[in-house]
Design a protein around this motif. Structure first.
Motif, PDB file in Angstrom:
ATOM      1  N   LYS A   5     -31.053  -0.053   4.047  1.00 13.59           N
ATOM      2  CA  LYS A   5     -31.025  -0.817   2.800  1.00 13.59           C
ATOM      3  C   LYS A   5     -30.048  -0.174   1.817  1.00 13.59           C
ATOM      4  O   LYS A   5     -29.268  -0.872   1.159  1.00 13.59           O
ATOM      5  CB  LYS A   5     -32.426  -0.892   2.188  1.00 13.59           C
ATOM      6  CG  LYS A   5     -32.458  -1.705   0.913  1.00 13.59           C
ATOM      7  CD  LYS A   5     -33.852  -1.845   0.363  1.00 13.59           C
ATOM      8  CE  LYS A   5     -33.822  -2.676  -0.899  1.00 13.59           C
ATOM      9  NZ  LYS A   5     -35.123  -2.849  -1.484  1.00 13.59           N
ATOM     10  N   THR A   6     -30.073   1.152   1.733  1.00 17.10           N
ATOM     11  CA  THR A   6     -29.157   1.858   0.848  1.00 17.10           C
ATOM     12  C   THR A   6     -27.710   1.629   1.268  1.00 17.10           C
ATOM     13  O   THR A   6     -26.839   1.384   0.430  1.00 17.10           O
ATOM     14  CB  THR A   6     -29.470   3.365   0.842  1.00 17.10           C
ATOM     15  OG1 THR A   6     -30.815   3.553   0.392  1.00 17.10           O
ATOM     16  CG2 THR A   6     -28.535   4.123  -0.072  1.00 17.10           C
ATOM     17  N   GLU A   9     -26.683  -1.899   0.287  1.00 18.74           N
ATOM     18  CA  GLU A   9     -26.409  -1.968  -1.150  1.00 18.74           C
ATOM     19  C   GLU A   9     -25.056  -1.339  -1.470  1.00 18.74           C
ATOM     20  O   GLU A   9     -24.273  -1.889  -2.253  1.00 18.74           O
ATOM     21  CB  GLU A   9     -27.517  -1.259  -1.937  1.00 18.74           C
ATOM     22  CG  GLU A   9     -28.839  -1.982  -1.902  1.00 18.74           C
ATOM     23  CD  GLU A   9     -29.977  -1.153  -2.466  1.00 18.74           C
ATOM     24  OE1 GLU A   9     -31.037  -1.747  -2.729  1.00 18.74           O
ATOM     25  OE2 GLU A   9     -29.829   0.074  -2.649  1.00 18.74           O
ATOM     26  N   SER A  51     -24.081   2.076 -10.734  1.00 18.44           N
ATOM     27  CA  SER A  51     -24.828   0.937 -10.184  1.00 18.44           C
ATOM     28  C   SER A  51     -25.770   1.384  -9.074  1.00 18.44           C
ATOM     29  O   SER A  51     -26.923   0.941  -9.008  1.00 18.44           O
ATOM     30  CB  SER A  51     -23.862  -0.118  -9.646  1.00 18.44           C
ATOM     31  OG  SER A  51     -23.016  -0.573 -10.664  1.00 18.44           O
ATOM     32  N   MET A  52     -25.289   2.261  -8.208  1.00 16.80           N
ATOM     33  CA  MET A  52     -26.121   2.752  -7.101  1.00 16.80           C
ATOM     34  C   MET A  52     -27.302   3.563  -7.634  1.00 16.80           C
ATOM     35  O   MET A  52     -28.430   3.408  -7.164  1.00 16.80           O
ATOM     36  CB  MET A  52     -25.253   3.587  -6.159  1.00 16.80           C
ATOM     37  CG  MET A  52     -25.835   3.795  -4.817  1.00 16.80           C
ATOM     38  SD  MET A  52     -25.860   2.223  -3.940  1.00 16.80           S
ATOM     39  CE  MET A  52     -27.053   2.601  -2.706  1.00 16.80           C
ATOM     40  N   SER A  54     -28.700   3.215 -10.524  1.00 17.41           N
ATOM     41  CA  SER A  54     -29.645   2.299 -11.169  1.00 17.41           C
ATOM     42  C   SER A  54     -30.511   1.575 -10.138  1.00 17.41           C
ATOM     43  O   SER A  54     -31.696   1.350 -10.364  1.00 17.41           O
ATOM     44  CB  SER A  54     -28.913   1.308 -12.059  1.00 17.41           C
ATOM     45  OG  SER A  54     -28.130   0.431 -11.288  1.00 17.41           O
ATOM     46  N   LEU A  55     -29.924   1.220  -8.986  1.00 14.81           N
ATOM     47  CA  LEU A  55     -30.721   0.599  -7.927  1.00 14.81           C
ATOM     48  C   LEU A  55     -31.775   1.556  -7.390  1.00 14.81           C
ATOM     49  O   LEU A  55     -32.917   1.167  -7.120  1.00 14.81           O
ATOM     50  CB  LEU A  55     -29.808   0.138  -6.782  1.00 14.81           C
ATOM     51  CG  LEU A  55     -28.942  -1.085  -7.072  1.00 14.81           C
ATOM     52  CD1 LEU A  55     -27.910  -1.280  -5.969  1.00 14.81           C
ATOM     53  CD2 LEU A  55     -29.796  -2.317  -7.229  1.00 14.81           C
ATOM     54  N   LYS A  56     -31.416   2.829  -7.237  1.00 10.39           N
ATOM     55  CA  LYS A  56     -32.368   3.825  -6.738  1.00 10.39           C
ATOM     56  C   LYS A  56     -33.472   4.099  -7.766  1.00 10.39           C
ATOM     57  O   LYS A  56     -34.637   4.245  -7.397  1.00 10.39           O
ATOM     58  CB  LYS A  56     -31.646   5.126  -6.374  1.00 10.39           C
ATOM     59  CG  LYS A  56     -30.727   4.977  -5.192  1.00 10.39           C
ATOM     60  CD  LYS A  56     -31.504   4.555  -3.972  1.00 10.39           C
ATOM     61  CE  LYS A  56     -30.787   3.497  -3.201  1.00 10.39           C
ATOM     62  NZ  LYS A  56     -31.586   2.735  -2.292  1.00 10.39           N
ATOM     63  N   LYS A  58     -34.600   1.987  -9.964  1.00  5.36           N
ATOM     64  CA  LYS A  58     -35.469   0.805  -9.932  1.00  5.36           C
ATOM     65  C   LYS A  58     -36.447   0.879  -8.765  1.00  5.36           C
ATOM     66  O   LYS A  58     -37.617   0.528  -8.895  1.00  5.36           O
ATOM     67  CB  LYS A  58     -34.638  -0.466  -9.841  1.00  5.36           C
ATOM     68  CG  LYS A  58     -35.475  -1.736  -9.774  1.00  5.36           C
ATOM     69  CD  LYS A  58     -34.609  -2.935  -9.477  1.00  5.36           C
ATOM     70  CE  LYS A  58     -35.394  -4.210  -9.417  1.00  5.36           C
ATOM     71  NZ  LYS A  58     -36.288  -4.311  -8.301  1.00  5.36           N
ATOM     72  N   GLN A  59     -35.967   1.345  -7.620  1.00  2.00           N
ATOM     73  CA  GLN A  59     -36.833   1.425  -6.439  1.00  2.00           C
ATOM     74  C   GLN A  59     -37.858   2.551  -6.552  1.00  2.00           C
ATOM     75  O   GLN A  59     -38.974   2.423  -6.056  1.00  2.00           O
ATOM     76  CB  GLN A  59     -35.988   1.626  -5.182  1.00  2.00           C
ATOM     77  CG  GLN A  59     -35.164   0.420  -4.822  1.00  2.00           C
ATOM     78  CD  GLN A  59     -34.189   0.708  -3.687  1.00  2.00           C
ATOM     79  OE1 GLN A  59     -34.124   1.813  -3.155  1.00  2.00           O
ATOM     80  NE2 GLN A  59     -33.414  -0.303  -3.328  1.00  2.00           N
ATOM     81  N   ALA A  67     -32.634  -3.620 -12.325  1.00  2.79           N
ATOM     82  CA  ALA A  67     -31.607  -2.608 -12.079  1.00  2.79           C
ATOM     83  C   ALA A  67     -30.482  -2.679 -13.106  1.00  2.79           C
ATOM     84  O   ALA A  67     -29.914  -1.648 -13.484  1.00  2.79           O
ATOM     85  CB  ALA A  67     -31.061  -2.762 -10.664  1.00  2.79           C
ATOM     86  N   TRP A  70     -31.337  -0.567 -16.024  1.00  2.00           N
ATOM     87  CA  TRP A  70     -31.132   0.849 -15.734  1.00  2.00           C
ATOM     88  C   TRP A  70     -29.646   1.196 -15.744  1.00  2.00           C
ATOM     89  O   TRP A  70     -29.252   2.259 -16.224  1.00  2.00           O
ATOM     90  CB  TRP A  70     -31.760   1.243 -14.404  1.00  2.00           C
ATOM     91  CG  TRP A  70     -33.256   1.254 -14.436  1.00  2.00           C
ATOM     92  CD1 TRP A  70     -34.101   0.432 -13.753  1.00  2.00           C
ATOM     93  CD2 TRP A  70     -34.095   2.123 -15.209  1.00  2.00           C
ATOM     94  NE1 TRP A  70     -35.405   0.734 -14.068  1.00  2.00           N
ATOM     95  CE2 TRP A  70     -35.430   1.776 -14.948  1.00  2.00           C
ATOM     96  CE3 TRP A  70     -33.844   3.167 -16.098  1.00  2.00           C
ATOM     97  CZ2 TRP A  70     -36.508   2.424 -15.537  1.00  2.00           C
ATOM     98  CZ3 TRP A  70     -34.918   3.811 -16.684  1.00  2.00           C
ATOM     99  CH2 TRP A  70     -36.230   3.433 -16.397  1.00  2.00           C
TER     100      TRP A  70
END
Length: 156
Positions: A5-6, A9, A51-52, A54-56, A58-59, A67, A70
């Motif tokens: 998934k990472t 993304e 961006s990466m 912020s996705l992490k 959020k998770q 995200a 964040w």
């Protein structure tokens, strides 16, 4: 959080970054200006990194904060005057134009909406009326603010 998934993304972010840089390059070639390509690539790398992260975040956190919020917070933190590398971040990310970024965002949003047409159909005709009022309100509100500001400055 799986590794696949990472990676997916990251692939999507890198693809969007490449399209943004390409759009910016095309715009500068057509406009007759020069683009500091290496600076823009480093700036895009910084944007992808934020961006990466912020996705992490959020998770990892249980809160229901999107995200992009964040990403806004992280972007704000790394560009505030008390951040030790603020000027470096600003110098590199300023090389990435807003027009290229917004074009890609709008294209992705259009594709996203296009995949959910069945959901939009269920909202029925009332959604069209709401959209018309929102569009008109935004247009006339912006025009009113512009008129006021330009009048105060004596431009019109």
């Amino acid at each position: 959080m799986t590794l696949s998934k990472t990676l997916n993304e990251l692939k999507a972010l890198v693809l969007c970054g490449a399209v943004i840089l390409f759009a910016q390059w095309v715009n500068t070639v057509r406009g007759g200006t020069t683009m500091e390509f290496l600076t823009a690539v480093v700036g895009m790398f910084i944007i992808i990194l934020i961006s990466m992260l912020s996705l992490k975040i959020k998770q990892l956190l249980p809160w229901k904060i999107p995200a992009f919020a964040w990403a806004s917070i992280l972007g704000l933190l790394v560009t505030t005057p008390w951040c030790p590398f603020q000027q470096v971040v600003l110098d590199f990310t300023n090389a990435v134009t807003t027009g290229a970024v917004s074009s890609v965002i709008l294209a992705v949003a259009g594709v996203s909406i296009g995949t959910k047409l069945s959901d939009i159909k269920r909202l029925s005709w009332r959604m069209i009326i709401v959209a018309i009022f929102v569009f008109c309100g935004t247009f006339f509100g912006s025009a009113l603010i512009a008129q006021l500001i330009l009048s105060v400055q004596g431009i019109i």
